[in-house]
Design an enzyme around this catalytic site. Structure first.
Site, PDB file in Angstrom:
ATOM      1  N   ASN A 152      43.680  57.956  52.411  1.00  0.00           N
ATOM      2  CA  ASN A 152      44.449  59.183  52.625  1.00  0.00           C
ATOM      3  C   ASN A 152      45.930  59.028  52.298  1.00  0.00           C
ATOM      4  O   ASN A 152      46.590  59.987  51.924  1.00  0.00           O
ATOM      5  CB  ASN A 152      44.273  59.672  54.066  1.00  0.00           C
ATOM      6  CG  ASN A 152      44.310  58.566  55.080  1.00  0.00           C
ATOM      7  OD1 ASN A 152      43.492  57.639  55.045  1.00  0.00           O
ATOM      8  ND2 ASN A 152      45.257  58.618  55.991  1.00  0.00           N
ATOM      9  N   GLN A 167      38.605  62.203  52.024  1.00  0.00           N
ATOM     10  CA  GLN A 167      39.580  62.537  50.976  1.00  0.00           C
ATOM     11  C   GLN A 167      38.934  62.633  49.598  1.00  0.00           C
ATOM     12  O   GLN A 167      39.562  63.136  48.665  1.00  0.00           O
ATOM     13  CB  GLN A 167      40.712  61.497  50.947  1.00  0.00           C
ATOM     14  CG  GLN A 167      41.581  61.493  52.188  1.00  0.00           C
ATOM     15  CD  GLN A 167      42.461  62.734  52.326  1.00  0.00           C
ATOM     16  OE1 GLN A 167      42.570  63.569  51.425  1.00  0.00           O
ATOM     17  NE2 GLN A 167      43.092  62.887  53.481  1.00  0.00           N
ATOM     18  N   SER A 221      35.133  66.509  55.805  1.00  0.00           N
ATOM     19  CA  SER A 221      35.757  67.507  56.661  1.00  0.00           C
ATOM     20  C   SER A 221      36.169  68.726  55.832  1.00  0.00           C
ATOM     21  O   SER A 221      36.768  68.578  54.762  1.00  0.00           O
ATOM     22  CB  SER A 221      36.992  66.885  57.317  1.00  0.00           C
ATOM     23  OG  SER A 221      37.596  67.794  58.196  1.00  0.00           O
ATOM     24  N   ALA A 222      35.863  69.920  56.351  1.00  0.00           N
ATOM     25  CA  ALA A 222      36.105  71.151  55.583  1.00  0.00           C
ATOM     26  C   ALA A 222      37.585  71.385  55.290  1.00  0.00           C
ATOM     27  O   ALA A 222      37.949  71.836  54.206  1.00  0.00           O
ATOM     28  CB  ALA A 222      35.513  72.344  56.331  1.00  0.00           C
ATOM     29  N   HIS A 223      38.453  71.063  56.263  1.00  0.00           N
ATOM     30  CA  HIS A 223      39.858  71.460  56.078  1.00  0.00           C
ATOM     31  C   HIS A 223      40.611  70.598  55.074  1.00  0.00           C
ATOM     32  O   HIS A 223      41.761  70.895  54.743  1.00  0.00           O
ATOM     33  CB  HIS A 223      40.588  71.515  57.427  1.00  0.00           C
ATOM     34  CG  HIS A 223      41.029  70.193  57.989  1.00  0.00           C
ATOM     35  ND1 HIS A 223      42.303  69.719  57.828  1.00  0.00           N
ATOM     36  CD2 HIS A 223      40.374  69.270  58.720  1.00  0.00           C
ATOM     37  CE1 HIS A 223      42.415  68.546  58.451  1.00  0.00           C
ATOM     38  NE2 HIS A 223      41.250  68.253  58.991  1.00  0.00           N
ATOM     39  N   THR A 255      26.441  74.302  70.466  1.00  0.00           N
ATOM     40  CA  THR A 255      26.274  75.518  69.654  1.00  0.00           C
ATOM     41  C   THR A 255      27.060  75.391  68.358  1.00  0.00           C
ATOM     42  O   THR A 255      28.228  74.998  68.359  1.00  0.00           O
ATOM     43  CB  THR A 255      26.763  76.747  70.450  1.00  0.00           C
ATOM     44  OG1 THR A 255      25.950  76.856  71.613  1.00  0.00           O
ATOM     45  CG2 THR A 255      26.672  78.019  69.623  1.00  0.00           C
ATOM     46  N   CYS A 304      52.954  58.853  60.388  1.00  0.00           N
ATOM     47  CA  CYS A 304      52.965  60.311  60.412  1.00  0.00           C
ATOM     48  C   CYS A 304      52.271  60.819  61.660  1.00  0.00           C
ATOM     49  O   CYS A 304      52.374  61.959  62.038  1.00  0.00           O
ATOM     50  CB  CYS A 304      52.268  60.848  59.179  1.00  0.00           C
ATOM     51  SG  CYS A 304      50.765  59.965  58.774  1.00  0.00           S
TER      52      CYS A 304
END
Ligand code: PLP
Length: 387
Positions: A153, A181, A201-203, A242, A328
């Site tokens: 990353n 990534q 990961s979607a974001h 859910t 970071c």
């Protein structure tokens, strides 16, 4: 031009408007629970989830049944590592990973060490790559898992994943890769690379935050995991809770768009990245961190010697949003452990910047950033010739 310019796509990406559009109905009219079997609200939700499962599977060369939806890659990394550790306790307790992994992997390994796990943390060379001979030498009869990320990353360095997969297979050890990534940015294929477990990961790929997936291989070998979340038995019992139907539907769409645009987006972004990098390397005492050959197309991590890291960030952050080589993740100003592992000195790590370009970045924005960075670096150097 609208400011600040966002060049921090490895931290997160904006949601593609086409993804948003797919998600919206599942918040309102089609709000059903995908686990409701007795009415059309449930069936519609389940259909949306099944469709997304196919879309995500297709992007990585998997079968839909091999996709387990999670809340993101942090959860996925936890599930893969802890799930294997518990399930394969009878075979052994040894995990091989590497020092430049994401904290979601490193901290989970630390946790497993407290529970009796033995973890080997492989070093990396100055390009950020592990040594395959060292990896093979580290395998013991007690080794149950090799956990090496696909692409880093911070630097964008891509590990020799296919070779790692082949070694893992040869020694009958499972291979897990955090591909957060890489997925959606470069071609990832779990069959070609002999990957047994993978997280994404979607974001990080123009989908919504709070949704991710674990790929769990179902044949040659069939991988089993101990659930880390017990409850209603969702996701084949591997992850109860859910399902986030709108998020999952959006993730599917994001995967589909990435698959279709992968080549064109990659080419466009690497052109912009090279334009940026070549221009900045005209400055004296400026270095690229990580491999320049085996690297994601949209990432450049660059150190500017003889400038103060804080000054650099302060000079830029009104106009350019990016990450620095100082930690970071926290308020402390520790130099990045990833850059340290590559052998980058503390002072150089402090004065490094991670540029990560995105789908909507323009040439005009890149040219603005080039001019801005050069002027800030030159100004700081003129003020303080040696730091
Ligand atoms: C962002 C990232 C994660 C964490 O993903 P979340 O979905 O935000 O939890 C894990 N690993 C890598 C390599 C990442 O870049």
């Amino acid at each position: 031009m609208k400011l600040p310019i966002y060049l921090d796509h490895n931290a997160t990406t904006p949601c593609d408007p086409r993804v948003m559009e797919v998600m919206l109905p599942y918040f309102t009219e089609q709000f059903g629970n995908a686990a409701s079997r007795s009415h059309s609200f449930g069936w519609q939700a389940e259909e949306a989830v099944d469709y997304a499962r196919e879309q995500v599977a297709r992007l990585i060369g998997a079968e839909p049944k091999e996709i387990i939806f999670t809340s993101g890659a942090t959860e996925g990394d936890n599930l893969a590592l802890k799930g294997v550790f518990e399930m394969y306790a009878g075979k052994g307790n040894h995990i091989i990973t590497c020092v430049t992994e994401h904290k979601a992997v490193l901290d989970t390994c630390k946790h497993l060490e407290k529970l009796g796990g033995e973890v080997t943390y492989l070093p990396v060379n100055k390009e950020g790559l592990i040594d395959l001979q060292q990896l093979e030498a580290a395998i013991t009869p007690r080794t149950i898992l090799i956990a090496i990320m696909y692409a880093n990353n911070e630097t964008g360095t891509i590990q020799p994943v296919a070779e790692i997969g082949a070694l893992a297979k040869k020694h009958n050890v499972l291979f897990f890769t955090d591909a957060t990534q890489a997925v959606g940015k470069i071609p990832v294929d779990v069959i070609r690379d002999n990957i047994d477990l993978l997280t994404c990961s979607a974001h990080k790929m123009y989908g919504p935050k709070g949704v991710g997936a674990v790929y769990v291989r179902r044949k040659n070998p069939r991988v089993r995991l101990t659930a880390q979340m017990d409850g209603g038995g969702h996701e084949k019992g591997m992850r109860s809770g859910t399902l986030n139907v709108p998020g999952i539907a959006g993730f599917g769409k994001a995967a589909d768009i990435c698959r279709q645009q992968l080549e064109a987006d990659g080419q466009r972004m690497s052109n912009l990245r090279n334009r940026l990098e070549n221009a900045l390397l005209q400055l004296d005492a400026t270095y690229v961190n990580g491999s320049r050959i085996s690297r994601l197309p949209h990432v450049a991590n660059i150190s500017f010697n003889f400038v103060n890291g804080d000054g650099l960030m302060m000079g830029l952050n009104k106009e350019v949003a990016l990450s620095s080589g100082a930690a970071c993740t926290s308020a402390s100003m520790e130099p990045s452990y990833v850059l340290k592992a590559l052998g980058v000195e503390d002072s150089l790590a402090h004065s490094s910047l991670r540029f990560s370009i995105g789908r909507y970045t323009t040439e005009e924005q890149i040219d603005f950033v080039i001019a801005k960075v050069i002027s800030v670096v030159e100004e700081l150097r003129a003020m303080k010739p040696i730091s």
